[in-house]
Design a protein around this motif. Structure first.
Motif, mmCIF file in Angstrom:
data_model
loop_
_atom_site.group_PDB
_atom_site.id
_atom_site.type_symbol
_atom_site.label_atom_id
_atom_site.label_comp_id
_atom_site.label_asym_id
_atom_site.label_seq_id
_atom_site.Cartn_x
_atom_site.Cartn_y
_atom_site.Cartn_z
ATOM 1 N N LYS A 39 18.288 50.145 80.052
ATOM 2 C CA LYS A 39 17.574 50.995 80.704
ATOM 3 C C LYS A 39 16.506 50.080 81.404
ATOM 4 O O LYS A 39 16.132 50.156 82.656
ATOM 5 N N GLY B 103 16.421 49.738 85.321
ATOM 6 C CA GLY B 103 15.330 50.430 85.937
ATOM 7 C C GLY B 103 15.871 51.956 86.509
ATOM 8 O O GLY B 103 16.551 52.590 85.886
ATOM 9 N N ASP B 104 15.857 52.167 88.005
ATOM 10 C CA ASP B 104 16.175 53.195 88.432
ATOM 11 C C ASP B 104 17.429 53.260 88.921
ATOM 12 O O ASP B 104 17.866 54.187 89.521
ATOM 13 N N ASP B 105 18.204 52.071 88.835
ATOM 14 C CA ASP B 105 19.592 51.851 89.320
ATOM 15 C C ASP B 105 20.879 52.477 88.484
ATOM 16 O O ASP B 105 21.020 52.144 87.537
ATOM 17 N N LYS B 106 20.748 54.001 88.597
ATOM 18 C CA LYS B 106 21.340 54.671 87.692
ATOM 19 C C LYS B 106 23.049 54.364 87.567
ATOM 20 O O LYS B 106 23.833 54.579 86.877
ATOM 21 N N ASP C 256 19.142 59.921 79.050
ATOM 22 C CA ASP C 256 18.742 60.809 80.043
ATOM 23 C C ASP C 256 17.566 61.612 79.619
ATOM 24 O O ASP C 256 17.609 62.332 78.657
#
Length: 608
Positions: A424, A428-431, A540
């Protein structure tokens, strides 16, 4: 990951919809139906003229026959509104006295219209009144079972609803002493009826018709269960209350009161096997026509004269030669829907699917074995609550291997939790990249991320089966556990809002049912919280939030469920926590329950 989040959001929304449906629609609907039923009864009683015994009648209660040829006789009854004592005193009667039943048979029509269940009371208080099943038609809540005959014009009158049968003085119907009634129509036909009853709830009407005339006679039999009022029903989809029967090849028929109000006559073709009647949650009245002979069946709602609901049948015509006779036998069930009694009748008399009088539902192949297991353990331990606890252990043992695999997978998930946190932080925000990295990690560590769902999924059918057993079977009615739980089929009566009885006020008068948190729902919520905190924390945030609040939501939801079901769930959670704890320790996974608890309630540092 996005799909998983949507899945859990969907679960949460579904639960919220169910709760809203229950308390915004179902509960108000039940209340409206109850008020409407009371208003209808009051209106019927007000419209009926005051009468003295035996001089005023309400005609117009005849009904067309199922086949449309010869009518099933209606009854010429007194106007509704008499007290029970007044109604019973109007006609000659034969007393009924068995270990299970008390009441009387009305000699007018040889009708069973006065029946109380000795072994069942209205409340858990053993001194409360017995359950009343049947009442005379002259009462506002008239309800009865009747067997009679129809004859053609050439054969003369046949005994129907208003026929006064002749009986010897002093007879009492008991399980060891049948009673004999006779009726001579004055035109060559003599009807002899022997009524017997067993120690439970089954009456037998054995009729012999002798023809002493010079011409052949034609006679058909009929039977009906008639109810002059619409009872308050539970109004819940897992339970059928109303008209019911199994009609030959047509199979099970479950007709709600509203259904027959919309379609006043629901007729079926000819059958040679089956039964029909009216059922409540715990009690029922049913007719079993002569099996093997042809009969037609009908479920009906009549508004001619007095409104009534009726299940009835008419047999094929029987020809009786001069000097000859015929015999027919009709069974009448009137009593409590006790499982072994019902199934015993089905086996003894070969009654087609008589056990379906008990609403086992579509998943009867799970529900019935669940009942038999609980009932067996009850006979072993003498307490249905203990039997439920033992049943939980049996179920856990059955699914032990599969549950072990699931808990091993969850333990391994716990072990790789630090690596997941690293992923995580890395992505980062790169799902998309995060999800690919997680899949590679699961594959490398040989972890099935969905394996932990199996214990929950397996619990759903067991939970539903137990819910049905607790809700529909009379064996669970008023079955005590220990302490304040005196009825496992009812919600926990204690409440946090009056400190479990220490404060002198009744929360049920002011709060909705879902807010009445008892001791056992709270215990269940705590055990569920502990179990979920032992599981790996979902990466999540949405999933994590759902898992955090789900125990709270279920605590409120289950506060309205039968106490036995809540006790089952709490005990099942406890066993799962112990099983999961042992497996996690063996797998070397750290149990961070108490650390998680401290972290939850620890104030977060403010940043400037």
């Amino acid at each position: 990951m996005e799909n998983n989040r949507n899945y859990f959001v969907a679960i949460l929304l579904s639960v919220l919809v169910l709760v809203a449906w229950q308390f915004l629609y179902v509960t108000p609907k039940i209340e409206r139906e109850r008020v409407a039923a009371e208003a209808l009864q009051a209106e019927q009683a007000a419209q009926a003229p005051a009468t003295s015994a035996g001089n005023t009648t309400t005609p117009g209660l005849s009904a067309e026959a199922p086949g449309g040829d010869v009518a099933i006789p209606g009854s010429t009854t007194q106007a509704a509104g008499l007290s029970r004592e007044e109604a019973v005193a109007q006609t000659g009667r034969i007393a009924i006295d068995t270990p299970s039943l008390s009441g009387s048979i009305n000699l007018s029509g040889a009708r069973i219209d006065d029946l109380l269940l000795k072994e069942y009371h209205q409340t858990i208080d053993p001194t409360s009144p017995n359950i009343t099943l049947f009442s005379p038609a002259a009462m506002a809540d008239g309800y009865f079972a009747e067997v009679g005959f129809i004859a053609d014009a050439q054969s003369g009158p046949a005994p129907g609803p208003n026929t006064v049968w002749t009986a010897a003085e002093g007879q009492t119907l008991t399980e060891s002493s049948p009673v004999t009634l006779t009726y001579d129509n004055g035109e060559g036909l003599v009807f002899t009826r022997v009524i017997s009853v067993d120690e439970h709830y089954l009456f037998s009407f054995e009729d012999t018709i002798a023809n002493s005339g010079e011409a052949a006679a034609s006679v058909a039999g009929y039977g009906r269960v008639t109810r002059f009022f619409k009872p308050q029903t539970e109004g819940i989809y897992v339970l059928h209350e109303g008209l019911v029967g199994v009609i030959g090849e047509d199979g099970l028929q479950e007709i709600d009161y509203s259904d027959v109000e919309d379609t006043p006559i629901i007729a079926h073709g000819k059958a040679t096997a089956g039964w029909m009647g009216i059922t409540d949650k715990y009690w029922a009245a049913a007719l079993v026509p002569p099996q093997g002979a042809g009969f037609e069946t009908r479920f009906a709602h009549f508004t001619d004269g007095r409104a009534r609901y009726q299940s009835d049948f008419k047999t094929d015509t029987m020809a009786i030669a001069p000097g000859g006779s015929v015999t027919s036998k009709t069974l009448v069930f009137a009593g409590a829907k006790e499982v072994p009694v019902i199934e015993g009748y089905q086996s003894q008399f070969d009654i087609l699917n008589f056990d379906l009088m008990i609403d086992w539902g579509w998943f009867y192949f799970i529900t019935k074995p669940m009942f038999w297991l609980i009932d067996y353990l009850y006979k072993l331990f003498g307490n249905f609550g203990v039997a439920i606890l033992a049943t939980t252990v049996v179920v856990k043992l059955i699914f032990f291997p599969l549950a072990n695999k699931s808990y091993v997978s969850m333990a391994n998930m716990k072990k790789v939790q630090p690596k997941l946190e690293e992923l995580k932080a890395k992505h980062g925000d790169d799902k998309m990249a995060l999800q690919q990295g997680m899949m590679e990690l699961y594959k490398k560590e040989k972890i099935n991320p969905v394996a932990g769902c199996w214990p929950v999924l397996l619990q759903i059918p067991v939970f539903f089966a137990l819910y049905k057993v607790l809700y529909i079977t009379i064996e669970m009615r008023h079955a005590p556990f220990f302490g304040w739980i005196r009825d496992l089929s009812a919600p926990d009566p204690s409440s946090i809002w009056n400190l479990f009885g220490l404060l002198p006020w009744e929360p049920a008068l002011y709060l909705p049912a879902i807010m009445l948190l008892g001791v056992w729902p709270i215990i269940m919520g705590i055990t569920m919280f502990i179990q979920m905190r032992m599981n790996p924390t979902p990466p999540d945030p949405t999933q994590a939030m759902i898992f955090t609040w789900m125990p709270v939501m279920f605590t409120f939801m289950l506060s309205t469920f039968p106490a036995g079901l809540v006790i089952y769930w709490a005990w099942n959670n406890t066993l799962s926590v112990l099983q999961q704890g042992v497996i996690m320790k063996r797998q070397g996974a750290k149990i961070e329950l108490w650390d998680n608890l401290r972290a939850m309630f620890k104030p977060k540092n403010k940043t400037t």
